[in-house]
Design an enzyme around this catalytic site. Structure first.
Site, PDB file in Angstrom:
ATOM      1  N   LYS A 250      68.107  58.192  51.303  1.00  9.39           N
ATOM      2  CA  LYS A 250      67.964  59.574  51.995  1.00  9.39           C
ATOM      3  C   LYS A 250      67.976  60.485  50.733  1.00  9.39           C
ATOM      4  O   LYS A 250      67.025  61.289  50.123  1.00  9.39           O
ATOM      5  CB  LYS A 250      68.749  60.548  52.688  1.00  9.39           C
ATOM      6  CG  LYS A 250      68.485  59.578  54.073  1.00  9.39           C
ATOM      7  CD  LYS A 250      69.429  60.516  54.696  1.00  9.39           C
ATOM      8  CE  LYS A 250      70.858  60.493  54.888  1.00  9.39           C
ATOM      9  NZ  LYS A 250      72.135  58.993  55.065  1.00  9.39           N
TER      10      LYS A 250
ATOM     11  N   ARG B 222      81.863  54.838  58.906  1.00  7.79           N
ATOM     12  CA  ARG B 222      80.729  55.379  58.387  1.00  7.79           C
ATOM     13  C   ARG B 222      79.580  54.463  59.524  1.00  7.79           C
ATOM     14  O   ARG B 222      78.639  55.996  59.797  1.00  7.79           O
ATOM     15  CB  ARG B 222      80.110  55.894  57.190  1.00  7.79           C
ATOM     16  CG  ARG B 222      80.875  57.113  56.617  1.00  7.79           C
ATOM     17  CD  ARG B 222      81.365  56.696  54.856  1.00  7.79           C
ATOM     18  NE  ARG B 222      79.936  57.303  53.950  1.00  7.79           N
ATOM     19  CZ  ARG B 222      79.805  56.293  52.716  1.00  7.79           C
ATOM     20  NH1 ARG B 222      79.962  55.924  52.434  1.00  7.79           N
ATOM     21  NH2 ARG B 222      78.131  57.011  51.944  1.00  7.79           N
TER      22      ARG B 222
ATOM     23  N   ARG C  80      82.694  58.095  44.291  1.00  8.52           N
ATOM     24  CA  ARG C  80      83.015  58.292  45.528  1.00  8.52           C
ATOM     25  C   ARG C  80      83.948  57.614  46.265  1.00  8.52           C
ATOM     26  O   ARG C  80      83.536  56.543  46.201  1.00  8.52           O
ATOM     27  CB  ARG C  80      81.774  58.623  46.783  1.00  8.52           C
ATOM     28  CG  ARG C  80      80.468  59.744  46.462  1.00  8.52           C
ATOM     29  CD  ARG C  80      79.640  59.997  47.372  1.00  8.52           C
ATOM     30  NE  ARG C  80      79.447  59.780  48.590  1.00  8.52           N
ATOM     31  CZ  ARG C  80      78.534  59.884  49.007  1.00  8.52           C
ATOM     32  NH1 ARG C  80      77.683  59.904  48.961  1.00  8.52           N
ATOM     33  NH2 ARG C  80      79.122  59.517  50.870  1.00  8.52           N
TER      34      ARG C  80
ATOM     35  N   ARG D 185      76.555  51.133  44.848  1.00  7.64           N
ATOM     36  CA  ARG D 185      76.859  52.674  44.260  1.00  7.64           C
ATOM     37  C   ARG D 185      78.083  53.034  44.228  1.00  7.64           C
ATOM     38  O   ARG D 185      77.923  53.373  43.566  1.00  7.64           O
ATOM     39  CB  ARG D 185      76.507  53.252  45.317  1.00  7.64           C
ATOM     40  CG  ARG D 185      76.575  54.868  45.048  1.00  7.64           C
ATOM     41  CD  ARG D 185      75.200  55.964  46.383  1.00  7.64           C
ATOM     42  NE  ARG D 185      76.806  55.882  48.081  1.00  7.64           N
ATOM     43  CZ  ARG D 185      75.935  56.627  49.223  1.00  7.64           C
ATOM     44  NH1 ARG D 185      74.294  56.714  49.323  1.00  7.64           N
ATOM     45  NH2 ARG D 185      76.146  56.567  49.653  1.00  7.64           N
TER      46      ARG D 185
ATOM     47  N   ARG E  22      73.181  66.205  61.625  1.00  7.69           N
ATOM     48  CA  ARG E  22      74.028  64.875  62.273  1.00  7.69           C
ATOM     49  C   ARG E  22      74.556  64.240  63.445  1.00  7.69           C
ATOM     50  O   ARG E  22      74.814  63.507  63.975  1.00  7.69           O
ATOM     51  CB  ARG E  22      74.851  64.271  61.455  1.00  7.69           C
ATOM     52  CG  ARG E  22      74.805  63.778  59.859  1.00  7.69           C
ATOM     53  CD  ARG E  22      75.916  63.098  59.383  1.00  7.69           C
ATOM     54  NE  ARG E  22      76.069  62.556  58.459  1.00  7.69           N
ATOM     55  CZ  ARG E  22      76.081  62.302  57.408  1.00  7.69           C
ATOM     56  NH1 ARG E  22      75.220  63.654  56.270  1.00  7.69           N
ATOM     57  NH2 ARG E  22      76.509  61.256  56.189  1.00  7.69           N
TER      58      ARG E  22
HETATM   59  P1  AMP Z   1      76.506  62.291  52.713  1.00  7.46           P
HETATM   60  O1  AMP Z   1      76.559  62.194  51.445  1.00  7.46           O
HETATM   61  O2  AMP Z   1      75.653  62.607  53.352  1.00  7.46           O
HETATM   62  O3  AMP Z   1      76.715  60.695  53.068  1.00  7.46           O
HETATM   63  O4  AMP Z   1      77.255  63.086  53.720  1.00  7.46           O
HETATM   64  C1  AMP Z   1      78.911  62.186  53.251  1.00  7.46           C
HETATM   65  C2  AMP Z   1      80.667  63.330  53.935  1.00  7.46           C
HETATM   66  O5  AMP Z   1      80.399  64.545  54.035  1.00  7.46           O
HETATM   67  C3  AMP Z   1      80.225  62.452  55.707  1.00  7.46           C
HETATM   68  O6  AMP Z   1      80.522  60.845  55.922  1.00  7.46           O
HETATM   69  C4  AMP Z   1      80.489  63.428  56.330  1.00  7.46           C
HETATM   70  O7  AMP Z   1      82.628  63.178  56.377  1.00  7.46           O
HETATM   71  C5  AMP Z   1      80.481  64.691  55.715  1.00  7.46           C
HETATM   72  N1  AMP Z   1      79.326  65.109  56.448  1.00  7.46           N
HETATM   73  C6  AMP Z   1      77.972  64.929  55.454  1.00  7.46           C
HETATM   74  N2  AMP Z   1      77.142  65.880  56.212  1.00  7.46           N
HETATM   75  C7  AMP Z   1      77.187  66.444  57.579  1.00  7.46           C
HETATM   76  C8  AMP Z   1      76.831  66.739  58.114  1.00  7.46           C
HETATM   77  N3  AMP Z   1      75.742  66.621  58.948  1.00  7.46           N
HETATM   78  N4  AMP Z   1      77.641  66.876  59.089  1.00  7.46           N
HETATM   79  C9  AMP Z   1      78.694  66.321  59.899  1.00  7.46           C
HETATM   80  N5  AMP Z   1      79.772  65.882  58.383  1.00  7.46           N
HETATM   81  C10 AMP Z   1      78.997  65.625  57.645  1.00  7.46           C
END
Ligand code: AMP
Length: 190
Positions: free
Chosen positions: A14, A146, A134, A128, A89
């Site tokens: 993404k 996740r 991260r 990654r 989400r």
């Molecule tokens: P990402 O970079 O999109 O993989 O997000 C990393 C982490 O941020 C996720 O594993 C969640 O803990 C938190 N996070 C990001 N976007 C959301 C969302 N829309 N709703 C809830 N938690 C989020």
């Protein structure tokens, strides 16, 4: 305005594809993961709150996420449209987003959903993790969590947009360029 939800499991590409989409369509990028990581690095209260959820690979509570996105949308002026990356989400987030966008008279035009098998996702996230720094990319249990959270809490968001006739499914395997071509073809029909 061209408002798009870019959807898919962690590791689906993404972030990478968002960059291509922004360039071609000049959209405003709203990545909730990036916003949380910025809060974390700046040591804000919001960042501290989000950290414990992010570290375990769990979702940050809906009201926190929705408030942050609402602010970001309302701070943006003169935009050709938004690309939402990693948001919504949950179905509650999708419903809240509709309310915010309705007030601005500019609905979601479509959801682009990327599909990638679990094994490939795990490979990509571990790769990654070597450079991203991260914490949630480094630990296999957190990666599995996740993906499970995605299946249990996030997949229903796809039905939400499918019922509105807005779902466009894209195979997320191939080169970055090949996948982007599929995405652009779908966007051009919106
Ligand atoms: P990402 O970079 O999109 O993989 O997000 C990393 C982490 O941020 C996720 O594993 C969640 O803990 C938190 N996070 C990001 N976007 C959301 C969302 N829309 N709703 C809830 N938690 C989020």
């Amino acid at each position: 305005m061209l408002n798009i939800v870019l959807f898919g499991p962690p590791g689906a590409g993404k972030g990478t594809q968002s960059e291509n989409i922004i360039q071609k369509y000049q959209l405003t990028h709203i990545s909730t993961g990036d916003l949380f990581r910025k809060h974390l690095s700046e040591g804000t209260e919001l960042g501290k709150l989000a950290q414990k959820y992010m570290n375990e690979g769990n979702l940050v509570p809906d009201d926190v996420v929705i408030g942050m996105v609402d602010d970001k949308i309302n701070q943006t002026t003169n935009s050709k449209g938004f690309i939402f990356d990693g948001f919504p989400r949950t179905v509650a987030q999708a419903e809240a987003l509709d309310v915010v966008l309705e007030k601005k008279g500019t609905p979601i035009k479509g959801m682009i959903a990327l599909f990638v098998e679990d094994e490939e996702l795990i490979k990509r996230i571990e790769h990654r993790g070597k450079t991203s720094g991260r914490a949630d990319d480094q630990d296999i249990e957190k990666i599995h969590n996740r993906i499970n959270v995605y299946k249990n809490e996030t997949l229903p968001v796809m039905d939400y947009y499918q019922k509105q006739g807005k779902l466009h499914e894209i195979r997320g395997l191939g080169t970055v360029e090949e996948i982007f071509e599929r995405i652009a073809t779908a966007i051009d029909t919106l």
